[in-house]
Every structure is written in structure tokens, then in C-alpha cells.
Design a protein around this motif. Structure first.
Motif, PDB file in Angstrom:
ATOM      1  N   MET A  24       0.843  -1.175   0.000  1.00  0.00           N
ATOM      2  CA  MET A  24       0.000   0.000   0.000  1.00  0.00           C
ATOM      3  C   MET A  24       0.893   1.244   0.000  1.00  0.00           C
ATOM      4  SD  MET A  24      -2.812   1.340   2.829  1.00  0.00           S
ATOM      5  CE  MET A  24      -3.564  -0.239   2.982  1.00  0.00           C
ATOM      6  N   HIS A  25       0.540   2.207  -0.818  1.00  0.00           N
ATOM      7  CA  HIS A  25       1.288   3.465  -0.880  1.00  0.00           C
ATOM      8  C   HIS A  25       1.070   4.260   0.411  1.00  0.00           C
ATOM      9  CE1 HIS A  25       2.425   7.507  -2.180  1.00  0.00           C
ATOM     10  NE2 HIS A  25       3.222   6.864  -3.024  1.00  0.00           N
ATOM     11  N   PRO A  26       2.092   4.979   0.895  1.00  0.00           N
ATOM     12  CA  PRO A  26       1.942   5.716   2.156  1.00  0.00           C
ATOM     13  C   PRO A  26       0.771   6.697   2.179  1.00  0.00           C
ATOM     14  CG  PRO A  26       4.245   5.667   1.512  1.00  0.00           C
ATOM     15  CD  PRO A  26       3.455   5.064   0.385  1.00  0.00           C
ATOM     16  N   THR A  27       0.373   7.266   1.045  1.00  0.00           N
ATOM     17  CA  THR A  27      -0.731   8.228   1.054  1.00  0.00           C
ATOM     18  C   THR A  27      -2.087   7.564   1.232  1.00  0.00           C
ATOM     19  OG1 THR A  27      -0.965   8.181  -1.356  1.00  0.00           O
ATOM     20  CG2 THR A  27       0.463   9.900  -0.418  1.00  0.00           C
ATOM     21  N   GLN A  28      -2.139   6.235   1.185  1.00  0.00           N
ATOM     22  CA  GLN A  28      -3.409   5.537   1.341  1.00  0.00           C
ATOM     23  C   GLN A  28      -3.720   5.183   2.792  1.00  0.00           C
ATOM     24  OE1 GLN A  28      -3.353   2.210  -1.352  1.00  0.00           O
ATOM     25  NE2 GLN A  28      -3.723   3.517  -3.122  1.00  0.00           N
ATOM     26  N   HIS A  29      -2.878   5.556   3.706  1.00  0.00           N
ATOM     27  CA  HIS A  29      -3.118   5.264   5.122  1.00  0.00           C
ATOM     28  C   HIS A  29      -4.071   6.304   5.707  1.00  0.00           C
ATOM     29  CE1 HIS A  29       0.937   2.951   5.500  1.00  0.00           C
ATOM     30  NE2 HIS A  29       0.162   2.495   4.544  1.00  0.00           N
ATOM     31  N   ASP A  30      -4.898   5.882   6.659  1.00  0.00           N
ATOM     32  CA  ASP A  30      -5.789   6.815   7.345  1.00  0.00           C
ATOM     33  C   ASP A  30      -5.046   7.618   8.407  1.00  0.00           C
ATOM     34  OD1 ASP A  30      -8.034   5.997   5.870  1.00  0.00           O
ATOM     35  OD2 ASP A  30      -8.439   4.371   7.269  1.00  0.00           O
ATOM     36  N   TYR A  56      -1.020   8.566   9.447  1.00  0.00           N
ATOM     37  CA  TYR A  56       0.340   8.529   8.910  1.00  0.00           C
ATOM     38  C   TYR A  56       1.377   8.402  10.006  1.00  0.00           C
ATOM     39  CZ  TYR A  56      -2.048  10.318   4.844  1.00  0.00           C
ATOM     40  OH  TYR A  56      -2.906  10.469   3.803  1.00  0.00           O
ATOM     41  N   SER A  57       2.312   7.488   9.791  1.00  0.00           N
ATOM     42  CA  SER A  57       3.455   7.353  10.698  1.00  0.00           C
ATOM     43  C   SER A  57       4.567   8.283  10.216  1.00  0.00           C
ATOM     44  CB  SER A  57       3.961   5.911  10.685  1.00  0.00           C
ATOM     45  OG  SER A  57       4.553   5.612   9.431  1.00  0.00           O
ATOM     46  N   ASP A 104       5.875   6.938   6.991  1.00  0.00           N
ATOM     47  CA  ASP A 104       5.013   7.280   5.852  1.00  0.00           C
ATOM     48  C   ASP A 104       5.315   8.685   5.360  1.00  0.00           C
ATOM     49  OD1 ASP A 104       3.538   4.858   6.032  1.00  0.00           O
ATOM     50  OD2 ASP A 104       2.055   5.783   7.372  1.00  0.00           O
ATOM     51  N   GLY A 122      -5.509  11.571   4.932  1.00  0.00           N
ATOM     52  CA  GLY A 122      -5.502  11.053   6.295  1.00  0.00           C
ATOM     53  C   GLY A 122      -5.020  12.079   7.304  1.00  0.00           C
TER      54      GLY A 122
END
Length: 79
Positions: free
Chosen positions: A1-7, A9-10, A13, A58
């Protein structure tokens, strides 16, 4: 999964996204191509010779939204 698809962000990311934006440099066309990829999710993209910024969909773990801006030829996290 691409980092921008996370709800949420760490730090990793955000570092990965910042590296991708740095690869776009100051070229608004490169930024539009990056933002137009199917695996990249953004809430807002401004891409021009005058101002370029990206707001992600996110939030951070603390609940804040995330925006990156091109300042003096360098991509930086602005929020």
C-alpha cells in the motif's frame, strides 16, 4: 500500500512521501503526474510555478492533517 493511502500517517510514511515529492522537484507537471497516480490519495494538490502544495487525505496520530509545501525550491511539511 502506498503511504498516502493510510488513514493515520506514521513518521516513516511522511518521510516516504516527502522523498517522493523531493523527486518531483519544482516541476508542477511532475507533481501533477505524481498526484495523478492511481496509488496516490490526496485531498488537495496545488501545482504551479508560483505555489505548489499537497494536502493528504488522512491524519497524523495526533489527529492533525498533513500538508507539504514547496518553499524556496525544497519540499517541506507545513502542517
Amino acid at each position: 500500500m502506498h503511504p498516502t493511502q493510510h488513514d493515520v500517517y506514521s513518521a516513516d510514511d511522511l518521510d516516504a512521501i516527502l522523498a517522493e515529492l523531493a523527486a518531483c522537484g519544482t516541476d508542477p507537471h511532475a507533481l501533477r503526474r505524481w498526484a495523478g497516480r492511481r496509488d496516490v490519495r490526496t485531498a488537495l494538490v496545488r501545482a504551479s510555478r508560483v505555489v505548489s502544495s499537497v494536502r493528504l487525505t488522512g491524519r497524523t496520530a495526533g489527529g492533525g492533517w498533513v500538508e507539504f509545501s514547496l518553499v524556496d525550491g525544497e519540499w517541506r511539511r507545513s502542517h
